[in-house]
Write a protein that holds these residues in place. Sequence first.
Motif, PDB file in Angstrom:
ATOM      1  N   LYS A  15       0.836  -1.196   0.000  1.00 49.59           N
ATOM      2  CA  LYS A  15       0.000   0.000   0.000  1.00 49.59           C
ATOM      3  C   LYS A  15       0.875   1.251   0.000  1.00 49.59           C
ATOM      4  O   LYS A  15       1.860   1.330   0.731  1.00 49.59           O
ATOM      5  N   PHE A  16       0.480   2.221  -0.808  1.00 46.22           N
ATOM      6  CA  PHE A  16       1.219   3.480  -0.840  1.00 46.22           C
ATOM      7  C   PHE A  16       0.255   4.627  -1.125  1.00 46.22           C
ATOM      8  O   PHE A  16      -0.841   4.435  -1.665  1.00 46.22           O
ATOM      9  N   SER A  17       0.675   5.813  -0.741  1.00 43.49           N
ATOM     10  CA  SER A  17      -0.104   7.031  -0.986  1.00 43.49           C
ATOM     11  C   SER A  17       0.799   8.042  -1.673  1.00 43.49           C
ATOM     12  O   SER A  17       1.911   8.301  -1.208  1.00 43.49           O
ATOM     13  N   ILE A  18       0.330   8.588  -2.770  1.00 44.85           N
ATOM     14  CA  ILE A  18       1.115   9.595  -3.479  1.00 44.85           C
ATOM     15  C   ILE A  18       0.366  10.923  -3.434  1.00 44.85           C
ATOM     16  O   ILE A  18      -0.824  11.000  -3.749  1.00 44.85           O
ATOM     17  N   VAL A  19       1.076  11.959  -3.005  1.00 47.39           N
ATOM     18  CA  VAL A  19       0.476  13.272  -2.795  1.00 47.39           C
ATOM     19  C   VAL A  19       0.731  14.162  -4.011  1.00 47.39           C
ATOM     20  O   VAL A  19       1.850  14.232  -4.529  1.00 47.39           O
ATOM     21  N   VAL A  20      -0.325  14.842  -4.440  1.00 48.07           N
ATOM     22  CA  VAL A  20      -0.251  15.768  -5.566  1.00 48.07           C
ATOM     23  C   VAL A  20      -0.725  17.136  -5.077  1.00 48.07           C
ATOM     24  O   VAL A  20      -1.929  17.351  -4.921  1.00 48.07           O
ATOM     25  N   ILE A  49      -4.389   8.287  -4.239  1.00 52.20           N
ATOM     26  CA  ILE A  49      -3.941   9.613  -4.639  1.00 52.20           C
ATOM     27  C   ILE A  49      -4.508  10.618  -3.655  1.00 52.20           C
ATOM     28  O   ILE A  49      -5.721  10.645  -3.411  1.00 52.20           O
ATOM     29  N   ILE A  50      -3.632  11.411  -3.065  1.00 45.68           N
ATOM     30  CA  ILE A  50      -4.057  12.478  -2.160  1.00 45.68           C
ATOM     31  C   ILE A  50      -3.775  13.808  -2.843  1.00 45.68           C
ATOM     32  O   ILE A  50      -2.621  14.186  -3.039  1.00 45.68           O
ATOM     33  N   VAL A  51      -4.827  14.493  -3.243  1.00 46.76           N
ATOM     34  CA  VAL A  51      -4.672  15.835  -3.807  1.00 46.76           C
ATOM     35  C   VAL A  51      -4.805  16.837  -2.670  1.00 46.76           C
ATOM     36  O   VAL A  51      -5.789  16.813  -1.922  1.00 46.76           O
ATOM     37  N   VAL A  52      -3.805  17.668  -2.506  1.00 44.11           N
ATOM     38  CA  VAL A  52      -3.840  18.729  -1.496  1.00 44.11           C
ATOM     39  C   VAL A  52      -4.044  20.042  -2.239  1.00 44.11           C
ATOM     40  O   VAL A  52      -3.133  20.535  -2.911  1.00 44.11           O
ATOM     41  N   VAL A  64     -11.773  17.093  -7.984  1.00 42.05           N
ATOM     42  CA  VAL A  64     -11.259  15.926  -7.264  1.00 42.05           C
ATOM     43  C   VAL A  64     -12.351  15.297  -6.404  1.00 42.05           C
ATOM     44  O   VAL A  64     -12.484  14.065  -6.347  1.00 42.05           O
ATOM     45  N   ASP A  65     -13.143  16.121  -5.747  1.00 44.81           N
ATOM     46  CA  ASP A  65     -14.257  15.590  -4.942  1.00 44.81           C
ATOM     47  C   ASP A  65     -15.214  14.778  -5.811  1.00 44.81           C
ATOM     48  O   ASP A  65     -15.704  13.723  -5.407  1.00 44.81           O
ATOM     49  N   ARG A  75      -8.562  11.218  -2.854  1.00 42.78           N
ATOM     50  CA  ARG A  75      -9.210  12.057  -1.853  1.00 42.78           C
ATOM     51  C   ARG A  75      -8.574  13.438  -1.916  1.00 42.78           C
ATOM     52  O   ARG A  75      -7.407  13.571  -2.302  1.00 42.78           O
ATOM     53  N   CYS A  76      -9.345  14.440  -1.537  1.00 32.98           N
ATOM     54  CA  CYS A  76      -8.836  15.808  -1.578  1.00 32.98           C
ATOM     55  C   CYS A  76      -8.752  16.391  -0.168  1.00 32.98           C
ATOM     56  O   CYS A  76      -9.727  16.347   0.584  1.00 32.98           O
ATOM     57  N   LEU A  77      -7.596  16.905   0.171  1.00 33.18           N
ATOM     58  CA  LEU A  77      -7.425  17.691   1.387  1.00 33.18           C
ATOM     59  C   LEU A  77      -7.519  19.156   0.988  1.00 33.18           C
ATOM     60  O   LEU A  77      -6.664  19.671   0.264  1.00 33.18           O
TER      61      LEU A  77
END
Length: 248
Positions: A15-20, A49-52, A64-65, A75-77
């Motif tokens: 498992k991994f999370s990549i931030v954009v 994928i984590i979009v900030v 993104v939402d 998911r979007c932060l």
Amino acid sequence: MTSTPASTGTATPMKFSIVVPTYNEAGGIERLVTTLDDIFRKHDLDGEIIVVDDNSPDGTGAIVDRLEREGYPVRCLHRPGKMGLSSGVIDGWKFARADSVALGAMDADFSHDATILPRMVEALASGGYGLAIGSRYVPGGGIENWPKRRIITSKVAIALAQPLTPVKDITSGYFLVKRDAIDGVDLDPIGFKIGLEVIAKARYGRALEVPYVFTDRVAGESKLNQNEIFNYLRQLGRIYRARLAGKR
């Protein structure tokens, strides 16, 4: 060091999370998310994928939402304003799912080649490496569509940092690192060079540079300016002072 092609199919994918991090990336963010989703499916990758998004006035966060509601692994932060790329990556790592073994970062503008991501994941999943870097400066890597002045600036920046590490592309913003390599590490970047901070400070053991050809952004505006060059020099000075003081 370059990589060799490897299959990422395993019984239990890592498992991994990549931030954009994003600010006004509505022109390309949907394409990026769908491209990454295709790669995850094709290579049996358990990625999110984590979009900030820094309150982009062009509606990047809303796109993104919608993609999340449609079932894409994103998911979007939402942050209240323009707070910077590096802090966005760090906030995104905190927002990522707790069971992600690896955390990463990439740009939203397609300058980073998403097709090498499976090789980066495999490098960490194999247990041989704690850090995988998308690299422009190893055999097979390169840069397209940059003016000569920007190429010179990049090479000078790398030369200034070279005593810190054998990594060839120390200014790369495209990487995956094992979560336990940065747990407890004081990451305090200035500007947008979060990769420099991780490469210089994290406890990752061996690093693998995976070659790719950097292509200048196809939508939006470049984040490089004189202020960011100054921030890079300030950040580099901090790291050198910490090394001289005997700190990681």
